[in-house]
Design a protein around this motif. Structure first.
Motif, short mmCIF file in Angstrom:
data_model
loop_
_atom_site.label_atom_id
_atom_site.label_comp_id
_atom_site.label_asym_id
_atom_site.label_seq_id
_atom_site.Cartn_x
_atom_site.Cartn_y
_atom_site.Cartn_z
N UNK A 32 0.86 -1.22 -0.08
CA UNK A 32 0.17 0.03 -0.14
C UNK A 32 0.93 1.13 -0.04
N UNK A 33 0.60 2.31 -0.96
CA UNK A 33 1.41 3.36 -0.82
C UNK A 33 1.20 4.15 0.12
N UNK A 34 2.23 5.09 0.69
CA UNK A 34 2.02 5.80 2.05
C UNK A 34 0.83 6.66 2.05
N UNK A 35 0.67 7.20 0.92
CA UNK A 35 -0.48 8.35 0.82
C UNK A 35 -1.76 7.62 1.19
N UNK A 36 -2.11 6.15 0.62
CA UNK A 36 -3.27 5.58 1.16
C UNK A 36 -3.25 5.53 2.59
N UNK A 65 -8.04 7.96 -5.39
CA UNK A 65 -7.81 7.21 -4.21
C UNK A 65 -8.78 6.74 -3.38
N UNK A 66 -9.72 7.76 -3.12
CA UNK A 66 -10.94 7.35 -2.40
C UNK A 66 -11.76 6.03 -3.15
N UNK A 67 -11.81 6.40 -4.39
CA UNK A 67 -12.60 5.35 -5.19
C UNK A 67 -12.08 3.91 -4.99
N UNK A 68 -10.58 4.10 -5.17
CA UNK A 68 -10.03 2.62 -5.00
C UNK A 68 -9.97 2.00 -3.63
N UNK A 69 -9.94 2.86 -2.54
CA UNK A 69 -10.08 2.45 -1.22
C UNK A 69 -11.49 1.83 -0.82
N UNK A 123 -13.09 -1.91 -0.19
CA UNK A 123 -13.83 -1.96 1.11
C UNK A 123 -13.27 -1.39 2.35
N UNK A 124 -12.28 -0.64 2.26
CA UNK A 124 -11.31 -0.14 3.21
C UNK A 124 -12.16 1.26 3.84
N UNK A 125 -12.84 1.90 2.90
CA UNK A 125 -13.60 2.93 3.33
C UNK A 125 -14.93 2.91 2.68
N UNK A 126 -16.09 3.79 2.96
CA UNK A 126 -17.21 3.99 2.22
C UNK A 126 -17.48 5.42 1.76
N UNK A 127 -17.30 5.64 0.59
CA UNK A 127 -17.52 6.78 -0.01
C UNK A 127 -18.89 7.21 -0.53
N UNK A 128 -19.53 8.05 0.20
CA UNK A 128 -20.84 8.47 -0.16
C UNK A 128 -20.89 9.27 -1.43
N UNK A 133 -12.85 -3.06 8.06
CA UNK A 133 -11.78 -3.62 7.39
C UNK A 133 -10.67 -2.62 7.29
N UNK A 134 -10.72 -1.08 7.03
CA UNK A 134 -9.63 -0.20 6.91
C UNK A 134 -9.19 -0.12 8.38
N UNK A 135 -9.86 -0.09 9.38
CA UNK A 135 -9.34 -0.07 10.60
C UNK A 135 -8.17 -1.09 11.04
#
Length: 94
Positions: free
Chosen positions: A3-7, A58-62, A66-71, A82-84
């Motif tokens: 995982x890249x550092x910015x992620x 990046x948010x779309x990839x995350x 399943x690491x985040x939920x993007x509204x 899973x992200x935690x």
């Protein structure tokens, strides 16, 4: 795949705000380098839009992982369990 550092930085920001959502603008401000104050207004605006576009990608990839939920209605994100686990895996292993 590593995982890249910015992620990880985005995940850490969202983990620190667990239970609250974070807007695209907030994430861009918190992750990106500050634009030079000497930049022309139009250049700074273009820089901010470019930064927001890359953070949104990046948010779309995350979100897809399943690491985040993007509204999609308001571009606000929250971290998932899973992200935690991805961010705090060392804590959970102890």
């Amino acid at each position: 795949m590593e995982t890249p550092p910015i992620f990880l930085k985005v995940l850490q920001i969202l983990a620190d705000r667990y239970g609250m959502s974070c807007s695209l603008e907030e994430l861009t401000r918190l992750t990106g380098p500050a634009a030079s104050k000497n930049m022309h207004y139009m250049d700074q605006s273009a820089f901010e839009k470019e930064s927001q576009a890359s953070i949104l990608d990046m948010l779309l990839v995350l979100n897809d992982q399943g690491l985040i939920f993007l509204n999609p209605d308001n571009d606000r994100s929250v971290i998932t369990i899973k992200g935690l686990i991805k961010v705090h895996h060392k804590i959970l292993c102890n």
